[in-house]
Design a protein around this motif. Structure first.
Motif, PDB file in Angstrom:
ATOM      1  N   TYR A  25       8.206  12.755 -17.920  1.00  0.00           N
ATOM      2  CA  TYR A  25       9.641  12.366 -17.385  1.00  0.00           C
ATOM      3  C   TYR A  25       9.447  11.169 -16.400  1.00  0.00           C
ATOM      4  N   GLU A  26      10.577  10.365 -16.474  1.00  0.00           N
ATOM      5  CA  GLU A  26      10.426   9.270 -15.612  1.00  0.00           C
ATOM      6  C   GLU A  26      11.236   9.464 -14.447  1.00  0.00           C
ATOM      7  N   ALA A  27      10.675   9.052 -13.008  1.00  0.00           N
ATOM      8  CA  ALA A  27      11.553   9.509 -11.832  1.00  0.00           C
ATOM      9  C   ALA A  27      11.434   8.111 -10.949  1.00  0.00           C
ATOM     10  N   GLY A  28      12.558   7.927 -10.279  1.00  0.00           N
ATOM     11  CA  GLY A  28      12.388   7.047  -9.242  1.00  0.00           C
ATOM     12  C   GLY A  28      11.681   7.697  -7.872  1.00  0.00           C
ATOM     13  N   ILE A  29      11.555   7.063  -7.028  1.00  0.00           N
ATOM     14  CA  ILE A  29      10.798   7.440  -5.835  1.00  0.00           C
ATOM     15  C   ILE A  29      11.414   6.730  -4.506  1.00  0.00           C
ATOM     16  N   ALA A  30      11.735   7.659  -3.245  1.00  0.00           N
ATOM     17  CA  ALA A  30      12.336   7.347  -2.073  1.00  0.00           C
ATOM     18  C   ALA A  30      11.026   6.707  -1.305  1.00  0.00           C
ATOM     19  N   LEU A  31      11.235   5.235  -0.952  1.00  0.00           N
ATOM     20  CA  LEU A  31      10.189   4.612  -0.267  1.00  0.00           C
ATOM     21  C   LEU A  31      10.752   3.932   0.899  1.00  0.00           C
ATOM     22  N   HIS A  32       9.988   3.587   1.802  1.00  0.00           N
ATOM     23  CA  HIS A  32      10.437   2.555   2.794  1.00  0.00           C
ATOM     24  C   HIS A  32       9.625   1.212   2.648  1.00  0.00           C
ATOM     25  N   GLY A  33      10.206   0.231   3.285  1.00  0.00           N
ATOM     26  CA  GLY A  33       9.960  -1.156   2.856  1.00  0.00           C
ATOM     27  C   GLY A  33       8.515  -1.460   2.665  1.00  0.00           C
ATOM     28  N   THR A  34       7.707  -1.103   3.948  1.00  0.00           N
ATOM     29  CA  THR A  34       6.367  -1.512   4.023  1.00  0.00           C
ATOM     30  C   THR A  34       5.837  -0.883   2.747  1.00  0.00           C
ATOM     31  N   GLU A  35       6.086   0.393   2.423  1.00  0.00           N
ATOM     32  CA  GLU A  35       5.526   1.006   1.377  1.00  0.00           C
ATOM     33  C   GLU A  35       5.460   0.244   0.040  1.00  0.00           C
ATOM     34  N   VAL A  36       6.686  -0.462  -0.382  1.00  0.00           N
ATOM     35  CA  VAL A  36       6.943  -1.072  -1.525  1.00  0.00           C
ATOM     36  C   VAL A  36       6.040  -2.441  -1.317  1.00  0.00           C
ATOM     37  N   LYS A  37       5.931  -3.133  -0.300  1.00  0.00           N
ATOM     38  CA  LYS A  37       4.829  -4.343  -0.153  1.00  0.00           C
ATOM     39  C   LYS A  37       3.377  -3.777  -0.465  1.00  0.00           C
ATOM     40  N   SER A  38       3.196  -2.722  -0.074  1.00  0.00           N
ATOM     41  CA  SER A  38       1.896  -2.263  -0.239  1.00  0.00           C
ATOM     42  C   SER A  38       1.586  -1.826  -1.831  1.00  0.00           C
ATOM     43  N   LEU A  39       2.707  -1.276  -2.458  1.00  0.00           N
ATOM     44  CA  LEU A  39       2.575  -1.234  -3.919  1.00  0.00           C
ATOM     45  C   LEU A  39       2.491  -2.242  -4.641  1.00  0.00           C
ATOM     46  N   ARG A  40       3.270  -3.553  -4.245  1.00  0.00           N
ATOM     47  CA  ARG A  40       3.296  -4.917  -4.966  1.00  0.00           C
ATOM     48  C   ARG A  40       1.668  -5.189  -4.982  1.00  0.00           C
ATOM     49  N   MET A  41       1.105  -4.895  -3.981  1.00  0.00           N
ATOM     50  CA  MET A  41      -0.470  -5.265  -3.712  1.00  0.00           C
ATOM     51  C   MET A  41      -1.316  -4.465  -4.502  1.00  0.00           C
ATOM     52  N   GLY A  42      -0.742  -3.167  -5.051  1.00  0.00           N
ATOM     53  CA  GLY A  42      -1.572  -2.207  -5.866  1.00  0.00           C
ATOM     54  C   GLY A  42      -2.265  -1.243  -4.853  1.00  0.00           C
ATOM     55  N   ARG A  43      -1.775  -1.121  -3.868  1.00  0.00           N
ATOM     56  CA  ARG A  43      -2.322  -0.204  -2.943  1.00  0.00           C
ATOM     57  C   ARG A  43      -2.075   1.228  -2.961  1.00  0.00           C
ATOM     58  N   CYS A  44      -2.254   2.112  -4.142  1.00  0.00           N
ATOM     59  CA  CYS A  44      -1.779   3.411  -4.229  1.00  0.00           C
ATOM     60  C   CYS A  44      -2.909   4.100  -5.251  1.00  0.00           C
ATOM     61  N   SER A  45      -2.898   5.434  -4.986  1.00  0.00           N
ATOM     62  CA  SER A  45      -3.737   6.398  -5.345  1.00  0.00           C
ATOM     63  C   SER A  45      -2.973   7.673  -5.521  1.00  0.00           C
ATOM     64  N   ILE A  46      -3.037   8.169  -6.991  1.00  0.00           N
ATOM     65  CA  ILE A  46      -2.575   9.495  -7.115  1.00  0.00           C
ATOM     66  C   ILE A  46      -3.432  10.426  -7.748  1.00  0.00           C
ATOM     67  N   LYS A  47      -4.870  10.172  -7.625  1.00  0.00           N
ATOM     68  CA  LYS A  47      -5.541  11.276  -7.894  1.00  0.00           C
ATOM     69  C   LYS A  47      -5.691  12.664  -7.746  1.00  0.00           C
ATOM     70  N   GLU A  48      -5.227  12.765  -6.430  1.00  0.00           N
ATOM     71  CA  GLU A  48      -5.172  14.058  -5.995  1.00  0.00           C
ATOM     72  C   GLU A  48      -3.901  14.639  -5.431  1.00  0.00           C
ATOM     73  N   SER A  49      -2.796  13.907  -6.262  1.00  0.00           N
ATOM     74  CA  SER A  49      -1.398  14.171  -5.962  1.00  0.00           C
ATOM     75  C   SER A  49      -0.634  15.130  -6.683  1.00  0.00           C
TER      76      SER A  49
END
Length: 155
Positions: A25-49
């Protein structure tokens, strides 16, 4: 209608090793402004999530989004629980499937689709140890076959 512009941010390869992915399934995610900026830089890990439905809402736990360097007081906790954005009928359908024995929800990918952050959710069933060994053996055989094919075509 044109093709969506997709940019991969994080991929959970371990999920494919540990689980049989039955449906996605494809879902959106509720984020705050600085989180989006970090994601644009590729700073995310979902290994343990992991994902858990609660009160007809879906939440992702242990998804690590690194604090934005210039975000100072606006940065949020990197491991905070984040709400997934799905339609009610999708949530009810997923909850019905998760209620079946042995199913769980895991995030498979996080990506930008056009300018929106999306999470690909996998409805998964756990693999036994022998299943994991079998998938590793298949992957090794495929890699060797590709290598042999490449060598034959070069020579």
């Amino acid at each position: 209608m044109g093709k969506a512009n997709i940019k991969l941010i994080a991929n959970n390869k371990k999920a494919y090793h540990d689980y049989f992915i039955e449906d996605t399934y494809e879902a959106g995610i509720a984020l705050h402004g600085t989180e989006v900026k970090s994601l644009r830089m590729g700073r995310c890990s979902i290994k343990e999530s992991f994902i858990r439905p609660e009160n007809e809402e879906m939440f992702v736990y242990q998804m690590h989004i690194s604090p934005y360097e210039k975000g100072n007081i606006f940065n949020k906790d990197p491991l905070r629980t984040r709400k997934l954005l799905l339609h009610k009928y999708e949530i009810r359908k997923i909850m019905g499937q998760v209620a079946q024995k042995g199913y769980t929800l895991v995030p498979l990918k996080v990506y930008f689709k056009d300018s929106l952050v999306k999470v690909e959710i996998g409805l998964a069933r756990g693999k036994k140890l022998y299943d994991k060994r079998e998938s590793i053996a298949k992957k090794d055989m495929k890699r060797e076959a590709e290598r042999d094919f490449k060598v034959r075509n070069l020579g």
